[in-house]
Design a protein around this motif. Structure first.
Motif, PDB file in Angstrom:
ATOM      1  N   PRO A 213      21.628  56.495  42.061  1.00 51.94           N
ATOM      2  CA  PRO A 213      21.239  55.216  41.453  1.00 51.94           C
ATOM      3  C   PRO A 213      21.088  55.342  39.941  1.00 51.94           C
ATOM      4  N   ARG A 214      21.414  54.274  39.253  1.00 56.67           N
ATOM      5  CA  ARG A 214      21.156  54.224  37.807  1.00 56.67           C
ATOM      6  C   ARG A 214      19.664  53.995  37.617  1.00 56.67           C
ATOM      7  N   SER A 215      19.059  54.812  36.795  1.00 60.41           N
ATOM      8  CA  SER A 215      17.602  54.834  36.701  1.00 60.41           C
ATOM      9  C   SER A 215      17.023  53.748  35.807  1.00 60.41           C
TER      10      SER A 215
ATOM     11  N   SER B 140      13.931  44.579  38.665  1.00 59.10           N
ATOM     12  CA  SER B 140      14.831  44.028  39.676  1.00 59.10           C
ATOM     13  C   SER B 140      16.233  44.576  39.438  1.00 59.10           C
TER      14      SER B 140
ATOM     15  N   TYR C  82      17.267  50.619  35.907  1.00 63.89           N
ATOM     16  CA  TYR C  82      16.878  49.392  36.609  1.00 63.89           C
ATOM     17  C   TYR C  82      15.398  49.392  36.989  1.00 63.89           C
ATOM     18  N   HIS C  83      14.784  50.566  37.059  1.00 63.98           N
ATOM     19  CA  HIS C  83      13.352  50.620  37.368  1.00 63.98           C
ATOM     20  C   HIS C  83      12.545  49.865  36.317  1.00 63.98           C
TER      21      HIS C  83
ATOM     22  N   ASN D  94      17.568  57.655  31.933  1.00 58.86           N
ATOM     23  CA  ASN D  94      17.465  56.424  31.150  1.00 58.86           C
ATOM     24  C   ASN D  94      16.908  56.740  29.764  1.00 58.86           C
TER      25      ASN D  94
ATOM     26  N   SER E 191      19.747  46.746  41.029  1.00 54.36           N
ATOM     27  CA  SER E 191      20.045  48.151  41.296  1.00 54.36           C
ATOM     28  C   SER E 191      21.552  48.320  41.210  1.00 54.36           C
ATOM     29  N   GLU E 192      21.942  49.555  40.981  1.00 49.60           N
ATOM     30  CA  GLU E 192      23.358  49.846  40.837  1.00 49.60           C
ATOM     31  C   GLU E 192      23.521  51.357  40.946  1.00 49.60           C
ATOM     32  N   SER E 193      24.580  51.792  41.605  1.00 47.53           N
ATOM     33  CA  SER E 193      24.892  53.216  41.605  1.00 47.53           C
ATOM     34  C   SER E 193      25.712  53.529  40.354  1.00 47.53           C
TER      35      SER E 193
END
Length: 188
Positions: free
Chosen positions: A18-20, A27, A22-23, A76, A29-31
């Motif tokens: 996962p791309r970090s 809201s 987005y935390h 990130n 999410s994305e790989s």
């Protein structure tokens, strides 16, 4: 051949990573692989808009730009202030034994340096991929992503990228289908 197969399995890891960032949005999410697809799609479009660019090189840069994250993880902006990943080592190990490894290193270095037209377009495509997602999230009622759209827009450097960003921000995320299919069917 074995080394090439190992590369493909390594690339598969990006589908699961996962791309970090987005935390911090609260809201979405994305790989990393989903991101890589979107940046490459945007690069294709930008290449069409800039026929003087080497489109193959542009798309290859985008496809490869986050491949080292299969070994390092996705850090990130906050994490990068505290963690020092050795991307050069990850790339060296990643390409070891590949007959085309030197080309991969050259493309990744060119992307990182950001000096060629293709690298500038690729870096803008990277930001635009994020902006597309932020806009879609904001248009569907998420508040966090709207705060980041201006920040991401400021990172875009090329005229093509700025033009795409402005149009993207001026367009509702669902306009591509809503305009056509929201109309009631015409009676024959």
């Amino acid at each position: 051949m074995q080394r090439i197969v190992h590369l493909l399995f390594e690339a598969l890891m990006l589908k699961r990573l996962p791309r970090s960032g987005y935390h911090f949005l609260g809201s979405g999410s994305e790989s990393v692989a989903e991101h890589s697809f979107m940046i490459t799609m945007i690069a294709y479009v930008m290449g069409q808009m800039n026929p003087e660019a080497d489109q193959g090189k542009l798309m290859a840069m985008c496809l490869l730009h986050d491949l080292p994250e299969a070994r390092m993880g996705d850090l990130n902006y906050v994490q990068k202030k505290y963690v020092c990943a050795d991307e050069k080592k990850a790339v060296r190990d990643l390409v070891k034994g590949l007959s085309f490894g030197g080309e991969m290193v050259r493309l990744l270095d060119e992307f990182t340096q950001g000096e060629s037209l293709e690298a500038r377009l690729a870096r803008d495509a990277d930001q635009l991929a994020f902006l597309v997602d932020l806009k879609a999230l904001a248009d569907t009622g998420r508040r966090g992503p709207a705060k980041w759209m201006g920040v991401v827009e400021k990172r875009i450097l090329t005229e093509t990228g700025r033009s795409l960003a402005q149009s993207l921000l001026d367009t509702d995320w669902d306009a591509w289908w809503l305009e056509k299919y929201a109309e009631p069917p015409r009676e024959g």
